[in-house]
Design an enzyme around this catalytic site. Structure first.
Site, mmCIF file in Angstrom:
data_model
loop_
_atom_site.group_PDB
_atom_site.id
_atom_site.type_symbol
_atom_site.label_atom_id
_atom_site.label_comp_id
_atom_site.label_asym_id
_atom_site.label_seq_id
_atom_site.Cartn_x
_atom_site.Cartn_y
_atom_site.Cartn_z
ATOM 1 N N HIS A 172 0.814 -1.220 0.000
ATOM 2 C CA HIS A 172 0.000 0.000 0.000
ATOM 3 C C HIS A 172 0.841 1.260 0.000
ATOM 4 O O HIS A 172 0.375 2.321 -0.371
ATOM 5 C CB HIS A 172 -1.011 -0.025 1.174
ATOM 6 C CG HIS A 172 -0.445 0.434 2.483
ATOM 7 N ND1 HIS A 172 0.050 -0.442 3.438
ATOM 8 C CD2 HIS A 172 -0.294 1.683 3.000
ATOM 9 C CE1 HIS A 172 0.479 0.254 4.478
ATOM 10 N NE2 HIS A 172 0.285 1.548 4.233
ATOM 11 N N ASP A 175 -0.301 -7.345 2.057
ATOM 12 C CA ASP A 175 0.271 -5.999 1.903
ATOM 13 C C ASP A 175 1.794 -6.098 1.886
ATOM 14 O O ASP A 175 2.484 -5.804 2.861
ATOM 15 C CB ASP A 175 -0.223 -5.112 3.064
ATOM 16 C CG ASP A 175 0.141 -3.645 2.872
ATOM 17 O OD1 ASP A 175 0.566 -3.290 1.735
ATOM 18 O OD2 ASP A 175 0.029 -2.890 3.852
ATOM 19 N N SER A 226 4.616 2.947 7.551
ATOM 20 C CA SER A 226 4.192 1.834 6.712
ATOM 21 C C SER A 226 5.298 1.338 5.803
ATOM 22 O O SER A 226 6.065 2.119 5.239
ATOM 23 C CB SER A 226 3.017 2.253 5.832
ATOM 24 O OG SER A 226 1.836 2.042 6.552
HETATM 25 N N1 ARG Z 1 -1.056 2.839 7.186
HETATM 26 C C1 ARG Z 1 -0.129 3.681 7.880
HETATM 27 C C2 ARG Z 1 0.883 4.351 6.947
HETATM 28 O O1 ARG Z 1 0.656 4.381 5.726
HETATM 29 C C3 ARG Z 1 0.592 2.962 8.916
HETATM 30 C C4 ARG Z 1 -0.319 2.705 10.064
HETATM 31 C C5 ARG Z 1 0.292 2.069 11.184
HETATM 32 N N2 ARG Z 1 -0.547 2.398 12.265
HETATM 33 C C6 ARG Z 1 -0.464 1.824 13.421
HETATM 34 N N3 ARG Z 1 -1.253 2.277 14.315
HETATM 35 N N4 ARG Z 1 0.412 0.940 13.704
HETATM 36 O O2 ARG Z 1 1.850 4.917 7.331
#
Ligand code: ARG
Length: 696
Positions: free
Chosen positions: A490, A541, A643
């Site tokens: 992603h 992912d 991420s």
């Molecule tokens: N989807 C988020 C990003 O693109 C990362 C989320 C991680 N969140 C968490 N609470 N561990 O950076």
């Protein structure tokens, strides 16, 4: 009476008239049989007559003459009247007297044969025939001669087989012979024979049996120019001889373009002849008589020898001979590890031939030791010589060493190579592939121990950390080996286009101008990653980015290890790991200025799943491909911007860090009883390995 008969009567009358006038006449008889009578027979013969009959019968016949009546005036030695019978080559027989009284000079019932095919009978009377003698009556017939039972000058008429027929005979020969044009002698065809082999035998026809008569044999030995033919008389020699004259009957002669040998005859073996010529003509003739056993010649060739070749060092000559003459060849082969060199060119084979002038047609090559030349460079490796430094010839040995301290030889790679006879460097299994040096993974430079709550990372503490920027958004990634980056699918938000992706390594200050830039070449997003799916958008992912170049490994840029297949890599709940990234430090803040890390523990999968099932019924789901992490008390978590980044664990067994999770998603950040969710790398080991190995 036919005309012939009429003529005969006229002729006889004419002759009789002539005889009466001149007292003598002669009659020629040509029939196969006939009668001769004295004039006036059966009356008394006249005085002073001389009559002769010339009988001729066809050739191959003799004349047989016999008297049925004989009454001629007897006298001493038949001086007065007589009959004389002439046959060529024989004494004439003379007869006179009366059969009834005389037994000396009358032919009686004696039969006279001619020797040839003619016979003459002469009858003569003198001036008085007082006692009234009535003369004679004789008959002749032509009789066939059986030549086959006869000798001609002491020899049979035919050499081999004789066949008599009326009026003649003919000769034939045993198989293999031909009848000479004299129709009697059996001879052989023995001319025009050409021998071209370099050795051989020639004998007189039928040797060692008696050679045929009237032979006209010629033999030619013709070998390549440059050879010299040697003739040797062997076994026995027997050619009709004459004590005074030099071989007048049968003769053997030898002629070359250098001169003549012979004539040879007699019973002594002629001496060996070195003709000095490549062409020899042998002629042998025999006459019509004699029985001699002939001769046998063995011939061979010699030629000018070439200098004896000397094998070059580390080479062999084959075939090895005492002597090499014209047309002889030899080849050179080099020992293993040596190659044939003529000047500066390599030969795969070498053969030379001795020329007729006694020189070799090619110069022999040398056998030079095979040289593998300088070994190829292997990435991130140096070469050291096991054998003499810098010597790269056959059997030299080298060892590749991976650059210290960041690289190590890939498992299965060989370090030691030697120069093979093929001219290539090969390992102990004979393979030419270069060794592979892999960067050592999972070894941070400096700290990264179990420091609780440490927030700001130090340079080298997370050397695998990658700062990924896509369209202005930041994310994380981890270096695998030295050419791949593992991240979350992603993060790339479906970007297959690498130009939108920026990758930085070797930095802890996000906006520092000092970093190692790595260039993406191609993106591999897991094929089951479905960002549009309602139920579980973050399942699978995971993505890999292949880099354009190998990243130079240094203290601050090193790869993370991949988990192995062993179950210990399938991290259990409560296992502590470290997550790092440049993401937000608080739900409300901006991206971190420095690389942050936090230690979180793996949360029981069911517990985590229940939390999210309650929170988003039927929507966001925690799948088996995910790993949850956090702490009892909350507050420690990854957050936006992290991420794709690594969640790493320390393996007690290897003393190395490996990547267990990839930051994927979570409800807010660091909230108690809400957990961070990570892609479970353990489930993707094969996908990673396959992607890497098929896109190497
Ligand atoms: N989807 C988020 C990003 O693109 C990362 C989320 C991680 N969140 C968490 N609470 N561990 O950076």
């Amino acid at each position: 009476m036919d005309i012939q008969g009429q003529r005969g009567v006229i002729m006889r009358l004419f002759l009789l008239l002539t005889a009466l006038l001149h007292g003598s006449y002669s009659i020629s008889l040509k029939g196969l049989f006939g009668e001769i009578v004295s004039p006036g027979f059966p009356n008394i013969y006249p005085n002073n007559v001389k009559e002769s009959w010339n009988i001729t019968v066809p050739l191959g016949h003799v004349v047989k003459l016999y008297f049925t009546h004989f009454s001629v005036e007897p006298s001493y030695l038949c001086e007065y009247d007589y009959i004389k019978i002439f046959s060529e080559g024989a004494e004439p027989a003379t007869y006179c007297g009366e059969t009834s009284t005389d037994t000396e000079e009358v032919p009686g019932d004696k039969v006279t044969y001619s020797t040839g095919n003619t016979m003459s009978v002469v009858f003569k009377s003198d001036y008085s025939n007082e006692k009234r003698f009535t003369g004679f009556r004789a008959f002749y017939v032509a009789e066939d001669i059986d030549e086959c039972k006869m000798l001609n000058d002491g020899e049979p008429f035919c050499d081999h087989y004789c066949h008599n027929y009326i009026g003649g005979f003919y000769c034939t020969c045993r198989t293999g012979y031909i009848l000479h044009e004299n129709k009697k002698t059996c001879t052989v065809h023995c001319s025009g024979q050409v021998l071209t082999e370099r050795s051989g035998e020639i004998t007189s026809p039928d040797y060692p049996a008696v050679y045929p008569k009237l032979c006209n044999c010629d033999y030619r030995i013709l070998v390549e120019e440059g050879f010299s033919i040697i003739l040797e008389f062997v076994e026995s020699f027997d050619v009709e001889n004459h004590p005074q004259s030099q071989c007048p009957y049968d003769v053997l002669k030898i002629k070359t373009n250098k001169g003549e040998h012979g004539p040879f005859c007699g019973t002594k073996l002629p001496p060996r002849i070195e003709t000095g010529s490549f062409k020899v003509d042998i002629t042998f003739t025999s006459d019509i008589s004699g029985s001699n056993k002939g001769w046998k010649i063995k011939y061979s060739v010699t030629a000018m020898p070439c200098p004896k070749p000397v094998a070059p060092p580390h080479g062999q000559i084959s075939p090895a001979q005492q002597k090499y003459i014209f047309k002889d060849r030899f080849s050179i082969s080099c020992d293993t590890g040596y190659e044939m060199m003529q000047g500066s060119s390599t030969l795969t084979s070498f053969t030379t031939e001795c020329r007729k002038d006694g020189t070799w047609d090619k110069q022999p090559p040398l056998c030079e030791i095979v040289d593998c030349t300088d070994p190829d460079n292997a990435d991130n490796a140096t070469v050291e010589y096991i054998t003499e430094v810098g010597v790269t010839t056959y059997k030299s040995a080298i060892r590749y060493k991976c650059e210290e301290p960041f690289y190590a030889m890939k498992e299965g790679s060989n370090a030691e190579y030697h120069c093979a006879a093929s001219g290539h460097w090969v390992d102990s299994k004979g393979n030419r592939e270069l060794p592979e040096c892999e960067p050592i993974c999972g070894e941070p430079t400096g700290r990264l121990t179990r420091v609780i709550g440490g927030q700001k990372a130090e340079l080298g503490e997370f050397p695998w950390q990658v700062l990924v920027t896509v369209d202005g958004h930041i994310g994380g990634g981890s270096l695998l080996f030295d050419k791949w980056i593992l991240t979350a699918a992603h993060v790339l938000s479906g970007h297959k286009d690498v130009s939108a992706i920026e990758l930085k390594m070797g930095l802890i200050k996000r906006q520092s101008s000092e970093y190692v830039q790595v260039l993406p070449e191609k993106v591999f997003i897991h094929s089951k990653y479905k960002p549009d799916s309602q139920k579980s958008r973050y399942d699978n992912d995971i993505a890999l980015i292949k880099l354009k170049h190998k990243v130079p490994i240094s203290a601050n840029v090193k790869p993370i290890c991949l988990p192995g297949n062993d179950v210990r890599y399938n991290v259990e709940s409560k296992t502590l790991g470290t997550v790092s990234g440049f993401g937000k430090t608080k739900q409300t803040s901006l991206a971190a200025e420095y690389l942050q890390f936090v230690e979180v523990e793996v949360i029981d999968h069911k517990q985590c799943k229940d939390v999210y099932d309650k929170l988003f019924p039927g929507l966001e789901q925690v799948t088996e491909n995910m790993l949850c992490a956090g702490t009892e008390e909350g507050g420690k978590d990854a957050c936006t911007g992290d991420s794709g980044g690594p969640y790493v664990f320390y393996d007690e067994k290897t003393h190395k860090w490996f990547i267990g999770g990839i930051v994927s998603w979570g409800e807010k950040c660091g909230v108690k009883d809400k957990y961070g969710v990570y892609t479970k790398v353990y489930n993707y080991i094969s996908w990673i390995e396959n992607t890497i190995s098929t896109n190497f």
